[in-house]
Scaffold this motif. Sequence first.
Motif, PDB file in Angstrom:
ATOM      1  N   ARG A  16       8.651  75.543 -67.957  1.00  0.00           N
ATOM      2  CA  ARG A  16      10.033  76.034 -67.848  1.00  0.00           C
ATOM      3  C   ARG A  16      11.004  75.067 -68.525  1.00  0.00           C
ATOM      4  NH1 ARG A  16       7.713  77.900 -63.166  1.00  0.00           N
ATOM      5  NH2 ARG A  16       8.237  80.029 -62.543  1.00  0.00           N
ATOM      6  N   GLU A  17      10.848  73.796 -68.192  1.00  0.00           N
ATOM      7  CA  GLU A  17      11.728  72.778 -68.762  1.00  0.00           C
ATOM      8  C   GLU A  17      11.575  72.712 -70.280  1.00  0.00           C
ATOM      9  OE1 GLU A  17       9.706  72.226 -66.078  1.00  0.00           O
ATOM     10  OE2 GLU A  17      11.284  72.228 -64.566  1.00  0.00           O
ATOM     11  N   ILE A  20      13.528  75.705 -71.665  1.00  0.00           N
ATOM     12  CA  ILE A  20      14.972  75.500 -71.498  1.00  0.00           C
ATOM     13  C   ILE A  20      15.473  74.427 -72.463  1.00  0.00           C
ATOM     14  CG2 ILE A  20      16.748  74.680 -69.899  1.00  0.00           C
ATOM     15  CD1 ILE A  20      15.040  76.069 -67.638  1.00  0.00           C
ATOM     16  N   CYS A  23      15.479  75.666 -76.077  1.00  0.00           N
ATOM     17  CA  CYS A  23      16.597  76.575 -76.355  1.00  0.00           C
ATOM     18  C   CYS A  23      17.920  75.817 -76.425  1.00  0.00           C
ATOM     19  CB  CYS A  23      16.645  77.679 -75.307  1.00  0.00           C
ATOM     20  SG  CYS A  23      15.276  78.853 -75.467  1.00  0.00           S
ATOM     21  N   GLN A  24      18.087  74.824 -75.573  1.00  0.00           N
ATOM     22  CA  GLN A  24      19.296  74.000 -75.624  1.00  0.00           C
ATOM     23  C   GLN A  24      19.363  73.224 -76.935  1.00  0.00           C
ATOM     24  OE1 GLN A  24      18.864  71.754 -71.968  1.00  0.00           O
ATOM     25  NE2 GLN A  24      20.019  73.257 -70.778  1.00  0.00           N
ATOM     26  N   PHE A  32      19.046  81.071 -67.908  1.00  0.00           N
ATOM     27  CA  PHE A  32      17.694  81.152 -67.357  1.00  0.00           C
ATOM     28  C   PHE A  32      17.737  81.336 -65.849  1.00  0.00           C
ATOM     29  CE2 PHE A  32      17.091  78.887 -71.333  1.00  0.00           C
ATOM     30  CZ  PHE A  32      15.988  79.542 -71.858  1.00  0.00           C
TER      31      PHE A  32
END
Length: 146
Positions: A16-17, A20, A23-24, A32
């Motif tokens: 997940r991280e 994220i 994408c950042q 999210f």
Amino acid sequence: MELKVYLSGEIHTDWREQIIQGCQANDLNISFYSAVTDHDKSDAAGDVLGAEEKSYWRDHKSSKVNAIRTRTMIEKCDVAVVRFGDKYKQWNAAFDAGYCAALGKPYITLHSEELIHPLKEVDAEAQAWATTPAQVVDILKYIVCK
């Protein structure tokens, strides 16, 4: 365009991280959402409704409370990413994928090649199958046209 992405499935790695952060790093306009990833908190979600002597009823109440969150998140997302890890069977993730399919929500599966056969029906309904979080980031980047 802002994209709402629900992250479902395996909770024992940092996938997940990675998504994220990827994408950042690409400055993607994505929000999210996720299930509760703390096992103890998830297992205790129904405890507010009263103590249970039998574990079945505790699990039953907690699964219903968790389902409120899961259904809400899936229904409000634009796309879901459903992760299947190699170590544990993620029956809840398979259920989430099926719920997405039933709602017509696009979803991406994320799993190793070793799980192709057991997930063939889940993958058949997915819009994409990725083997790495970086591939998911690339798909999301394409979706938001960055």
